[in-house]
Design a protein around this motif. Sequence first.
Motif, PDB file in Angstrom:
ATOM      1  N   LEU A  99       0.838  -1.194   0.000  1.00  0.00           N
ATOM      2  CA  LEU A  99       0.000   0.000   0.000  1.00  0.00           C
ATOM      3  C   LEU A  99       0.873   1.244   0.000  1.00  0.00           C
ATOM      4  O   LEU A  99       1.820   1.345   0.785  1.00  0.00           O
ATOM      5  N   HIS A 100       0.568   2.196  -0.897  1.00  0.00           N
ATOM      6  CA  HIS A 100       1.294   3.462  -0.964  1.00  0.00           C
ATOM      7  C   HIS A 100       0.400   4.572  -0.422  1.00  0.00           C
ATOM      8  O   HIS A 100      -0.759   4.700  -0.831  1.00  0.00           O
ATOM      9  N   CYS A 101       0.937   5.369   0.518  1.00  0.00           N
ATOM     10  CA  CYS A 101       0.145   6.425   1.156  1.00  0.00           C
ATOM     11  C   CYS A 101       0.926   7.725   1.258  1.00  0.00           C
ATOM     12  O   CYS A 101       2.123   7.710   1.536  1.00  0.00           O
ATOM     13  N   PHE A 102       0.217   8.822   1.082  1.00  0.00           N
ATOM     14  CA  PHE A 102       0.778  10.104   1.478  1.00  0.00           C
ATOM     15  C   PHE A 102       0.890  10.115   3.008  1.00  0.00           C
ATOM     16  O   PHE A 102       0.177   9.394   3.705  1.00  0.00           O
ATOM     17  N   HIS A 103       1.779  10.941   3.548  1.00  0.00           N
ATOM     18  CA  HIS A 103       1.976  10.988   4.994  1.00  0.00           C
ATOM     19  C   HIS A 103       0.669  11.256   5.737  1.00  0.00           C
ATOM     20  O   HIS A 103       0.343  10.563   6.713  1.00  0.00           O
ATOM     21  N   ALA A 104      -0.063  12.271   5.308  1.00  0.00           N
ATOM     22  CA  ALA A 104      -1.302  12.616   6.013  1.00  0.00           C
ATOM     23  C   ALA A 104      -2.317  11.475   5.936  1.00  0.00           C
ATOM     24  O   ALA A 104      -3.036  11.202   6.897  1.00  0.00           O
ATOM     25  N   ALA A 105      -2.368  10.792   4.787  1.00  0.00           N
ATOM     26  CA  ALA A 105      -3.319   9.695   4.622  1.00  0.00           C
ATOM     27  C   ALA A 105      -2.991   8.530   5.540  1.00  0.00           C
ATOM     28  O   ALA A 105      -3.893   7.883   6.090  1.00  0.00           O
ATOM     29  N   ALA A 106      -1.713   8.227   5.688  1.00  0.00           N
ATOM     30  CA  ALA A 106      -1.319   7.132   6.573  1.00  0.00           C
ATOM     31  C   ALA A 106      -1.753   7.415   8.012  1.00  0.00           C
ATOM     32  O   ALA A 106      -2.248   6.525   8.710  1.00  0.00           O
ATOM     33  N   GLU A 107      -1.577   8.649   8.449  1.00  0.00           N
ATOM     34  CA  GLU A 107      -1.957   9.018   9.812  1.00  0.00           C
ATOM     35  C   GLU A 107      -3.470   9.009   9.989  1.00  0.00           C
ATOM     36  O   GLU A 107      -3.980   8.574  11.032  1.00  0.00           O
ATOM     37  N   MET A 108      -4.212   9.463   8.981  1.00  0.00           N
ATOM     38  CA  MET A 108      -5.656   9.614   9.112  1.00  0.00           C
ATOM     39  C   MET A 108      -6.428   8.312   8.910  1.00  0.00           C
ATOM     40  O   MET A 108      -7.411   8.054   9.611  1.00  0.00           O
TER      41      MET A 108
END
Length: 303
Positions: A99-108
């Motif tokens: 899974l690839h995530c932007f930083h904010a997406a991973a946290e949220m």
Amino acid sequence: MIHPSEYGALRGFAAVAEQRSFTRAGQALGVSPSALSQMVRGLEERLDVRLLNRTTRSVSPTEAGTTLLADVAPALASLSDALDYARRASNLPAGTVRLHCFHAAAEMFVAPILPAFMRTFPNILLDLTIDDTVVDIVANGYDAAIRIGEVIERDLIAVRLGSDIRQIAVASPDYLAEYGVPQTPRELLDHRCIRWRWPGQETPYAWEFFEDGRWFSVAVDGPLIASSRAFTVDAALAGLGIAFLKEAAVMDAIGNGRLVPLLDRWSVPFPGFYLCYPRQRQMAPALRVLLDAIAAPFRGSGG
């Protein structure tokens, strides 16, 4: 080590002693009363002790049977639970999901579901890449990604997560006292702006505003370009210039007066993060349960 036949006999004895009936115990275990009676009698012979008192109308444990039941019932229950868990685990989805995530997406969206997900699916390995680079999901071997709508490839399935996002221009009171307050987005061209560049891109991000029913971009200039959103927040707090950031990321700084929001009327919300993945005829069970876990909190919420 207990012999398999003794385990079955102990289960049978415990069921009869608890049910006080060969018939009811046989129904619970899925065996005939006569077979159950033979198992218990064989156990009694091996132990050389009577475990059950039998009459034509009733069955009850003897003193030795009551003692044995108290000793073995917890162990039998624990063993039964362990076997049930093993059966369930053998049917659980397994394998690696990338899974690839932007930083904010991973946290949220990822961090909150991980504890329950990993307990429920212990055989899944989640290989999570967290960065703000826009990559080709398929070409780079990812199963799915979480990113904002404007950078999703058209051929991907996209499921919206969470609420709208609003980006705003902000600056410190010290900067505004020295350089003045821009009254329109175009006046940003006369200001020192702290620019952000998508990782992997050559040119900085052009700031986007909304007016008269349409979006327009302003290619601002300034003394600093960074590939980290967090760094641009720090630079704005230090009074180095005007930054353009997600409102949620600077709400605390605005609330305590360390940053001042600018150009509010031109800053409108837009659809934010999406869970996206390639179309496929048959999805791997491990990927399916991960997608379901991430999307579940937002089903029926209207985003």
